[in-house]
Design a protein around this motif. Structure first.
Motif, PDB file in Angstrom:
ATOM      1  N   LYS A 139      -6.326  12.473   7.785  1.00 18.92           N
ATOM      2  CA  LYS A 139      -7.284  11.809   6.885  1.00 18.92           C
ATOM      3  C   LYS A 139      -6.521  11.189   5.720  1.00 18.92           C
ATOM      4  O   LYS A 139      -5.490  11.709   5.282  1.00 18.92           O
ATOM      5  CB  LYS A 139      -8.307  12.807   6.318  1.00 18.92           C
ATOM      6  CG  LYS A 139      -9.177  13.481   7.351  1.00 18.92           C
ATOM      7  CD  LYS A 139     -10.220  12.544   7.890  1.00 18.92           C
ATOM      8  CE  LYS A 139     -11.136  13.278   8.850  1.00 18.92           C
ATOM      9  NZ  LYS A 139     -12.267  12.475   9.245  1.00 18.92           N
ATOM     10  N   ILE A 140      -7.061  10.107   5.185  1.00 19.39           N
ATOM     11  CA  ILE A 140      -6.493   9.465   4.004  1.00 19.39           C
ATOM     12  C   ILE A 140      -6.975  10.237   2.780  1.00 19.39           C
ATOM     13  O   ILE A 140      -8.172  10.328   2.531  1.00 19.39           O
ATOM     14  CB  ILE A 140      -6.915   7.989   3.913  1.00 19.39           C
ATOM     15  CG1 ILE A 140      -6.429   7.219   5.142  1.00 19.39           C
ATOM     16  CG2 ILE A 140      -6.393   7.362   2.625  1.00 19.39           C
ATOM     17  CD1 ILE A 140      -7.005   5.816   5.275  1.00 19.39           C
ATOM     18  N   PHE A 175       0.840  -1.194   0.000  1.00 14.32           N
ATOM     19  CA  PHE A 175       0.000   0.000   0.000  1.00 14.32           C
ATOM     20  C   PHE A 175       0.877   1.246   0.000  1.00 14.32           C
ATOM     21  O   PHE A 175       2.035   1.208   0.399  1.00 14.32           O
ATOM     22  CB  PHE A 175      -0.956   0.028   1.204  1.00 14.32           C
ATOM     23  CG  PHE A 175      -0.270   0.206   2.531  1.00 14.32           C
ATOM     24  CD1 PHE A 175      -0.046   1.472   3.044  1.00 14.32           C
ATOM     25  CD2 PHE A 175       0.137  -0.891   3.272  1.00 14.32           C
ATOM     26  CE1 PHE A 175       0.590   1.636   4.272  1.00 14.32           C
ATOM     27  CE2 PHE A 175       0.775  -0.739   4.497  1.00 14.32           C
ATOM     28  CZ  PHE A 175       1.005   0.537   5.002  1.00 14.32           C
ATOM     29  N   HIS A 176       0.289   2.327  -0.458  1.00 17.27           N
ATOM     30  CA  HIS A 176       0.897   3.649  -0.365  1.00 17.27           C
ATOM     31  C   HIS A 176      -0.248   4.619  -0.143  1.00 17.27           C
ATOM     32  O   HIS A 176      -1.151   4.708  -0.974  1.00 17.27           O
ATOM     33  CB  HIS A 176       1.661   3.998  -1.642  1.00 17.27           C
ATOM     34  CG  HIS A 176       2.418   5.281  -1.540  1.00 17.27           C
ATOM     35  ND1 HIS A 176       3.187   5.750  -2.575  1.00 17.27           N
ATOM     36  CD2 HIS A 176       2.546   6.199  -0.550  1.00 17.27           C
ATOM     37  CE1 HIS A 176       3.756   6.899  -2.216  1.00 17.27           C
ATOM     38  NE2 HIS A 176       3.363   7.187  -0.995  1.00 17.27           N
ATOM     39  N   VAL A 177      -0.238   5.291   0.994  1.00 19.96           N
ATOM     40  CA  VAL A 177      -1.263   6.290   1.275  1.00 19.96           C
ATOM     41  C   VAL A 177      -0.611   7.654   1.429  1.00 19.96           C
ATOM     42  O   VAL A 177       0.518   7.768   1.898  1.00 19.96           O
ATOM     43  CB  VAL A 177      -2.110   5.966   2.528  1.00 19.96           C
ATOM     44  CG1 VAL A 177      -2.895   4.682   2.366  1.00 19.96           C
ATOM     45  CG2 VAL A 177      -1.268   5.929   3.777  1.00 19.96           C
ATOM     46  N   ILE A 178      -1.353   8.657   1.002  1.00 23.46           N
ATOM     47  CA  ILE A 178      -0.989  10.047   1.242  1.00 23.46           C
ATOM     48  C   ILE A 178      -2.032  10.570   2.225  1.00 23.46           C
ATOM     49  O   ILE A 178      -3.243  10.446   1.983  1.00 23.46           O
ATOM     50  CB  ILE A 178      -1.011  10.890  -0.057  1.00 23.46           C
ATOM     51  CG1 ILE A 178      -0.091  10.280  -1.127  1.00 23.46           C
ATOM     52  CG2 ILE A 178      -0.666  12.342   0.243  1.00 23.46           C
ATOM     53  CD1 ILE A 178       1.373  10.242  -0.778  1.00 23.46           C
ATOM     54  N   LEU A 179      -1.557  11.111   3.321  1.00 16.28           N
ATOM     55  CA  LEU A 179      -2.436  11.631   4.359  1.00 16.28           C
ATOM     56  C   LEU A 179      -2.279  13.144   4.431  1.00 16.28           C
ATOM     57  O   LEU A 179      -1.226  13.684   4.090  1.00 16.28           O
ATOM     58  CB  LEU A 179      -2.060  11.043   5.724  1.00 16.28           C
ATOM     59  CG  LEU A 179      -1.944   9.519   5.821  1.00 16.28           C
ATOM     60  CD1 LEU A 179      -1.345   9.130   7.164  1.00 16.28           C
ATOM     61  CD2 LEU A 179      -3.291   8.874   5.631  1.00 16.28           C
ATOM     62  N   ARG A 180      -3.318  13.804   4.906  1.00 12.33           N
ATOM     63  CA  ARG A 180      -3.191  15.219   5.219  1.00 12.33           C
ATOM     64  C   ARG A 180      -4.064  15.518   6.431  1.00 12.33           C
ATOM     65  O   ARG A 180      -5.044  14.826   6.688  1.00 12.33           O
ATOM     66  CB  ARG A 180      -3.541  16.114   4.036  1.00 12.33           C
ATOM     67  CG  ARG A 180      -5.014  16.236   3.762  1.00 12.33           C
ATOM     68  CD  ARG A 180      -5.285  17.255   2.663  1.00 12.33           C
ATOM     69  NE  ARG A 180      -6.698  17.211   2.307  1.00 12.33           N
ATOM     70  CZ  ARG A 180      -7.188  17.706   1.201  1.00 12.33           C
ATOM     71  NH1 ARG A 180      -6.400  18.276   0.320  1.00 12.33           N
ATOM     72  NH2 ARG A 180      -8.474  17.633   0.958  1.00 12.33           N
ATOM     73  N   LYS A 181      -3.660  16.550   7.140  1.00 13.10           N
ATOM     74  CA  LYS A 181      -4.439  16.995   8.289  1.00 13.10           C
ATOM     75  C   LYS A 181      -5.568  17.882   7.797  1.00 13.10           C
ATOM     76  O   LYS A 181      -5.340  18.825   7.041  1.00 13.10           O
ATOM     77  CB  LYS A 181      -3.568  17.763   9.273  1.00 13.10           C
ATOM     78  CG  LYS A 181      -3.003  16.889  10.341  1.00 13.10           C
ATOM     79  CD  LYS A 181      -2.500  17.718  11.493  1.00 13.10           C
ATOM     80  CE  LYS A 181      -2.288  16.777  12.662  1.00 13.10           C
ATOM     81  NZ  LYS A 181      -1.687  17.474  13.791  1.00 13.10           N
TER      82      LYS A 181
END
Length: 179
Positions: free
Chosen positions: A142-143, A130-136
């Motif tokens: 959050k994904i 998997f590769h997720v980018i998260l941001r606040k």
């Protein structure tokens, strides 16, 4: 050693310590706000908890044999239908190859292990990357982008990688890798 040199070294060490502490704090927050809840949502078949982890701007990509790209609504609809069966028994766990975070953004790559009917004779085991980018968003992680692939179901190779990857709470190993 003169005072200027001591002062400069002290400031340098203070800034490095602050950067590492911030990274630890971000990773701890991500674990608490994303990965622990993600696993719990699978174990408890809690669609609302799962849905709450994703940005409204979510882009979901499946690679490998199951190529697709979807928005949040289309992606989560499948979970809503599948998880309507509250008797479903499953678990998911994560190990990491790389975790990078800064300024309310994060990139996390790793390997997941998904088990259907854990501990039973009907147990089925799946691995994927998997590769997720998260941001606040509103002070919560959050994904934003979620990519995964079963790597054409090459389970044996991925199982070895899964065991070699670092654990969710292995911050020291992650900090050393990301410098």
């Amino acid at each position: 050693m003169n005072r200027v040199a001591i002062y400069t070294i002290s400031l340098f060490l203070l800034f490095i310590n602050q950067a590492i502490s911030q990274n630890y704090n971000d990773l701890k927050e991500i674990n608490s706000q994303i990965w622990n809840k993600f696993s719990k949502s699978f174990e408890t078949v809690d669609y609302q908890l799962f849905e709450s982890l994703h940005s409204d701007d979510l882009i979901r990509v499946n690679g490998g044999d199951y190529k697709s790209i979807r928005n949040k609504e289309a992606y989560l609809e499948g979970y809503k239908n599948r998880w309507s069966n509250q008797a479903l028994r499953q678990s998911i766990s994560f190990r990491f190859l790389e975790r990078v975070c800064k300024d309310g953004m994060a990139s996390e790559r790793g390997i997941y292990k998904f088990i259907i009917n854990p501990g039973s004779e009907n147990q089925k085991l799946y691995y994927g990357v998997f590769h997720v980018i998260l941001r606040k968003e509103d002070n919560l992680w959050k994904i934003l982008i979620d990519y995964d692939s079963s790597e054409n179901e090459s389970i044996n190779e991925i199982e070895i990688l899964y065991k070699e990857a670092f654990a969710l709470d292995d911050f020291d190993r992650n900090i050393k890798k990301s410098g």
